[in-house]
Motif scaffolding. Structure first.
Motif, PDB file in Angstrom:
ATOM      1  N   MET A 159      55.854 -86.980 -19.148  1.00 30.35           N
ATOM      2  CA  MET A 159      55.020 -86.496 -18.047  1.00 30.35           C
ATOM      3  C   MET A 159      54.326 -87.679 -17.372  1.00 30.35           C
ATOM      4  SD  MET A 159      51.810 -83.772 -18.139  1.00 30.35           S
ATOM      5  CE  MET A 159      52.842 -82.424 -18.715  1.00 30.35           C
ATOM      6  N   LYS A 160      54.288 -87.659 -16.050  1.00 30.90           N
ATOM      7  CA  LYS A 160      53.628 -88.724 -15.313  1.00 30.90           C
ATOM      8  C   LYS A 160      52.124 -88.709 -15.586  1.00 30.90           C
ATOM      9  CE  LYS A 160      56.916 -88.802 -11.452  1.00 30.90           C
ATOM     10  NZ  LYS A 160      57.077 -88.627  -9.989  1.00 30.90           N
ATOM     11  N   TRP A 161      51.512 -89.888 -15.440  1.00 31.97           N
ATOM     12  CA  TRP A 161      50.086 -90.017 -15.709  1.00 31.97           C
ATOM     13  C   TRP A 161      49.255 -89.042 -14.864  1.00 31.97           C
ATOM     14  CZ3 TRP A 161      46.551 -91.718 -18.935  1.00 31.97           C
ATOM     15  CH2 TRP A 161      46.882 -92.689 -19.878  1.00 31.97           C
ATOM     16  N   THR A 162      49.568 -88.956 -13.576  1.00 27.55           N
ATOM     17  CA  THR A 162      48.763 -88.104 -12.697  1.00 27.55           C
ATOM     18  C   THR A 162      48.843 -86.642 -13.119  1.00 27.55           C
ATOM     19  OG1 THR A 162      49.204 -89.627 -10.862  1.00 27.55           O
ATOM     20  CG2 THR A 162      48.308 -87.475 -10.296  1.00 27.55           C
ATOM     21  N   ASP A 163      50.050 -86.186 -13.454  1.00 25.87           N
ATOM     22  CA  ASP A 163      50.216 -84.797 -13.902  1.00 25.87           C
ATOM     23  C   ASP A 163      49.488 -84.556 -15.220  1.00 25.87           C
ATOM     24  OD1 ASP A 163      51.812 -84.278 -11.698  1.00 25.87           O
ATOM     25  OD2 ASP A 163      53.672 -84.770 -12.760  1.00 25.87           O
ATOM     26  N   LEU A 164      49.570 -85.535 -16.114  1.00 24.86           N
ATOM     27  CA  LEU A 164      48.906 -85.411 -17.409  1.00 24.86           C
ATOM     28  C   LEU A 164      47.392 -85.294 -17.237  1.00 24.86           C
ATOM     29  CD1 LEU A 164      48.895 -85.535 -20.524  1.00 24.86           C
ATOM     30  CD2 LEU A 164      48.858 -88.040 -20.326  1.00 24.86           C
ATOM     31  N   VAL A 165      46.823 -86.163 -16.417  1.00 23.09           N
ATOM     32  CA  VAL A 165      45.370 -86.148 -16.213  1.00 23.09           C
ATOM     33  C   VAL A 165      44.937 -84.852 -15.537  1.00 23.09           C
ATOM     34  CG1 VAL A 165      43.441 -87.268 -15.020  1.00 23.09           C
ATOM     35  CG2 VAL A 165      45.159 -88.659 -16.196  1.00 23.09           C
ATOM     36  N   PHE A 166      45.707 -84.394 -14.553  1.00 23.44           N
ATOM     37  CA  PHE A 166      45.338 -83.156 -13.864  1.00 23.44           C
ATOM     38  C   PHE A 166      45.398 -81.961 -14.819  1.00 23.44           C
ATOM     39  CE2 PHE A 166      46.428 -79.556 -10.909  1.00 23.44           C
ATOM     40  CZ  PHE A 166      45.161 -79.453 -10.369  1.00 23.44           C
ATOM     41  N   ASN A 167      46.423 -81.912 -15.661  1.00 21.44           N
ATOM     42  CA  ASN A 167      46.506 -80.829 -16.648  1.00 21.44           C
ATOM     43  C   ASN A 167      45.300 -80.833 -17.576  1.00 21.44           C
ATOM     44  OD1 ASN A 167      48.923 -79.842 -15.708  1.00 21.44           O
ATOM     45  ND2 ASN A 167      50.190 -80.902 -17.217  1.00 21.44           N
ATOM     46  N   GLU A 168      44.875 -82.028 -17.975  1.00 20.18           N
ATOM     47  CA  GLU A 168      43.738 -82.116 -18.890  1.00 20.18           C
ATOM     48  C   GLU A 168      42.416 -81.829 -18.182  1.00 20.18           C
ATOM     49  OE1 GLU A 168      43.991 -82.090 -22.061  1.00 20.18           O
ATOM     50  OE2 GLU A 168      46.168 -82.185 -21.820  1.00 20.18           O
ATOM     51  N   VAL A 169      42.345 -82.113 -16.883  1.00 22.73           N
ATOM     52  CA  VAL A 169      41.160 -81.709 -16.112  1.00 22.73           C
ATOM     53  C   VAL A 169      41.027 -80.191 -16.148  1.00 22.73           C
ATOM     54  CG1 VAL A 169      40.241 -81.476 -13.765  1.00 22.73           C
ATOM     55  CG2 VAL A 169      41.005 -83.705 -14.581  1.00 22.73           C
ATOM     56  N   ARG A 170      42.128 -79.497 -15.917  1.00 23.99           N
ATOM     57  CA  ARG A 170      42.095 -78.033 -15.931  1.00 23.99           C
ATOM     58  C   ARG A 170      41.783 -77.509 -17.331  1.00 23.99           C
ATOM     59  NH1 ARG A 170      46.680 -75.386 -12.147  1.00 23.99           N
ATOM     60  NH2 ARG A 170      45.256 -73.635 -12.463  1.00 23.99           N
ATOM     61  N   ASN A 171      42.363 -78.131 -18.355  1.00 21.37           N
ATOM     62  CA  ASN A 171      42.070 -77.714 -19.729  1.00 21.37           C
ATOM     63  C   ASN A 171      40.593 -77.916 -20.058  1.00 21.37           C
ATOM     64  OD1 ASN A 171      44.740 -77.019 -20.206  1.00 21.37           O
ATOM     65  ND2 ASN A 171      45.271 -78.998 -21.111  1.00 21.37           N
ATOM     66  N   HIS A 172      40.060 -79.049 -19.623  1.00 22.49           N
ATOM     67  CA  HIS A 172      38.647 -79.364 -19.874  1.00 22.49           C
ATOM     68  C   HIS A 172      37.744 -78.348 -19.169  1.00 22.49           C
ATOM     69  CE1 HIS A 172      35.189 -82.007 -20.674  1.00 22.49           C
ATOM     70  NE2 HIS A 172      34.820 -81.792 -19.428  1.00 22.49           N
ATOM     71  N   CYS A 173      38.049 -78.041 -17.916  1.00 24.26           N
ATOM     72  CA  CYS A 173      37.241 -77.079 -17.156  1.00 24.26           C
ATOM     73  C   CYS A 173      37.320 -75.684 -17.777  1.00 24.26           C
ATOM     74  CB  CYS A 173      37.695 -77.043 -15.698  1.00 24.26           C
ATOM     75  SG  CYS A 173      37.300 -78.549 -14.764  1.00 24.26           S
ATOM     76  N   ASN A 174      38.512 -75.290 -18.202  1.00 22.38           N
ATOM     77  CA  ASN A 174      38.662 -73.986 -18.851  1.00 22.38           C
ATOM     78  C   ASN A 174      37.868 -73.915 -20.148  1.00 22.38           C
ATOM     79  OD1 ASN A 174      40.347 -72.192 -17.311  1.00 22.38           O
ATOM     80  ND2 ASN A 174      42.045 -73.598 -17.650  1.00 22.38           N
ATOM     81  N   ALA A 175      37.909 -74.993 -20.919  1.00 21.39           N
ATOM     82  CA  ALA A 175      37.213 -75.008 -22.208  1.00 21.39           C
ATOM     83  C   ALA A 175      35.705 -74.898 -22.036  1.00 21.39           C
ATOM     84  CB  ALA A 175      37.560 -76.282 -22.975  1.00 21.39           C
ATOM     85  N   HIS A 176      35.182 -75.419 -20.925  1.00 22.67           N
ATOM     86  CA  HIS A 176      33.735 -75.417 -20.701  1.00 22.67           C
ATOM     87  C   HIS A 176      33.289 -74.326 -19.728  1.00 22.67           C
ATOM     88  CE1 HIS A 176      34.398 -79.412 -22.448  1.00 22.67           C
ATOM     89  NE2 HIS A 176      33.135 -79.379 -22.802  1.00 22.67           N
ATOM     90  N   GLY A 177      34.244 -73.562 -19.181  1.00 24.37           N
ATOM     91  CA  GLY A 177      33.886 -72.469 -18.287  1.00 24.37           C
ATOM     92  C   GLY A 177      33.265 -72.908 -16.986  1.00 24.37           C
ATOM     93  N   SER A 178      33.597 -74.117 -16.541  1.00 26.93           N
ATOM     94  CA  SER A 178      33.028 -74.628 -15.293  1.00 26.93           C
ATOM     95  C   SER A 178      34.025 -75.567 -14.640  1.00 26.93           C
ATOM     96  CB  SER A 178      31.722 -75.375 -15.559  1.00 26.93           C
ATOM     97  OG  SER A 178      31.269 -76.028 -14.385  1.00 26.93           O
ATOM     98  N   ARG A 179      34.127 -75.498 -13.318  1.00 27.86           N
ATOM     99  CA  ARG A 179      35.029 -76.406 -12.616  1.00 27.86           C
ATOM    100  C   ARG A 179      34.354 -77.745 -12.321  1.00 27.86           C
ATOM    101  NH1 ARG A 179      37.956 -74.727  -8.993  1.00 27.86           N
ATOM    102  NH2 ARG A 179      37.984 -72.527  -9.517  1.00 27.86           N
ATOM    103  N   THR A 180      33.073 -77.871 -12.617  1.00 29.77           N
ATOM    104  CA  THR A 180      32.365 -79.137 -12.440  1.00 29.77           C
ATOM    105  C   THR A 180      32.322 -79.883 -13.768  1.00 29.77           C
ATOM    106  OG1 THR A 180      30.978 -78.175 -10.698  1.00 29.77           O
ATOM    107  CG2 THR A 180      30.194 -80.197 -11.721  1.00 29.77           C
ATOM    108  N   PHE A 181      32.591 -81.184 -13.742  1.00 33.41           N
ATOM    109  CA  PHE A 181      32.583 -81.968 -14.977  1.00 33.41           C
ATOM    110  C   PHE A 181      32.137 -83.392 -14.678  1.00 33.41           C
ATOM    111  CE2 PHE A 181      36.726 -82.454 -13.040  1.00 33.41           C
ATOM    112  CZ  PHE A 181      37.075 -83.777 -13.240  1.00 33.41           C
ATOM    113  N   THR A 182      31.662 -84.080 -15.709  1.00 32.39           N
ATOM    114  CA  THR A 182      31.265 -85.475 -15.553  1.00 32.39           C
ATOM    115  C   THR A 182      32.377 -86.379 -16.067  1.00 32.39           C
ATOM    116  OG1 THR A 182      30.225 -85.720 -17.728  1.00 32.39           O
ATOM    117  CG2 THR A 182      28.863 -84.809 -15.951  1.00 32.39           C
ATOM    118  N   LEU A 183      32.465 -87.541 -15.490  1.00 32.55           N
ATOM    119  CA  LEU A 183      33.464 -88.519 -15.917  1.00 32.55           C
ATOM    120  C   LEU A 183      33.258 -88.877 -17.384  1.00 32.55           C
ATOM    121  CD1 LEU A 183      35.746 -90.521 -15.281  1.00 32.55           C
ATOM    122  CD2 LEU A 183      33.996 -92.130 -14.503  1.00 32.55           C
TER     123      LEU A 183
END
Length: 202
Positions: free
Chosen positions: A1-25
């Protein structure tokens, strides 16, 4: 998987896990760095690579940079899992026309009240000190309208029951623990009441 796709998938996983679309770096890297290290062991500096990919995702319009403190938000066109549940389509093909018309009238009524809430309360999150927002293509601020007392609990489409919140605090109002919800509800009721009175006597 390309880096960009991997990071985007993990952004969505992170947001789902925390119940918020806002996150800190900081939180995102702390949470997901082991994932990236395992997926791309050949990279000697995965943290720098992740920062670079977040910039690419921002350029692609998939995430937005909220402010200078390292806050990002997943664009609203990418629904979280709980939002997908909320937006499941109801098949009205066998319903009576009157029911369809009623649903349409309800939607229009809520849009009217939402616009009134922004007019009365402003286009910034009511939570104290919050600056989480971003601008739409038409240069208006992105803001969400929240029912302080939910409709299913007897709340109304009325100016006293509506609050304007950023995406993060809107999710917090719905998905935080019971005590936090109650505290936030009390704060929003008091703040909305205060602002309405200021508007009335201005």
């Amino acid at each position: 998987m390309k880096w960009t796709d991997l990071v985007f998938n993990e952004v969505r996983n992170h947001c789902n896990a925390h119940g918020s679309r806002t996150f800190t770096l900081e939180d995102f890297i702390k949470d997901k760095l082991p994932v990236f290290t395992a997926a791309k062991p050949e990279n000697n500096n995965p943290e720098a690579k992740v920062r670079q990919q977040l910039q690419f995702l921002r350029d692609q319009g998939k995430i937005s940079f909220l402010d200078n403190s390292g806050n990002y938000t997943l664009r609203e066109i990418y629904l979280l899992d709980d939002e997908l549940e909320e937006t499941k389509t109801i098949d009205l093909s066998k319903e009576e026309p009157e029911k369809r018309e009623y649903l349409l009238e309800t939607y229009v009524r809520r849009v009217k009240w939402a616009k009134m809430a922004v007019d009365r309360l402003g286009d910034r999150c009511l939570c104290q000190g919050c600056e989480n927002t971003f601008y739409r293509p038409d240069n208006s601020r992105y803001i969400e309208v929240h029912h302080i007392i939910p409709l299913f609990e007897g709340g109304e489409d009325a100016i006293w029951n509506l609050a304007v919140l950023c995406a993060h605090h809107h999710k917090k109002a719905h998905y935080s623990d019971t005590k936090s919800k109650q505290e936030m509800q009390a704060y929003l009721q008091a703040e909305v009441d205060r602002r309405i009175k200021l508007k009335m006597f201005a």
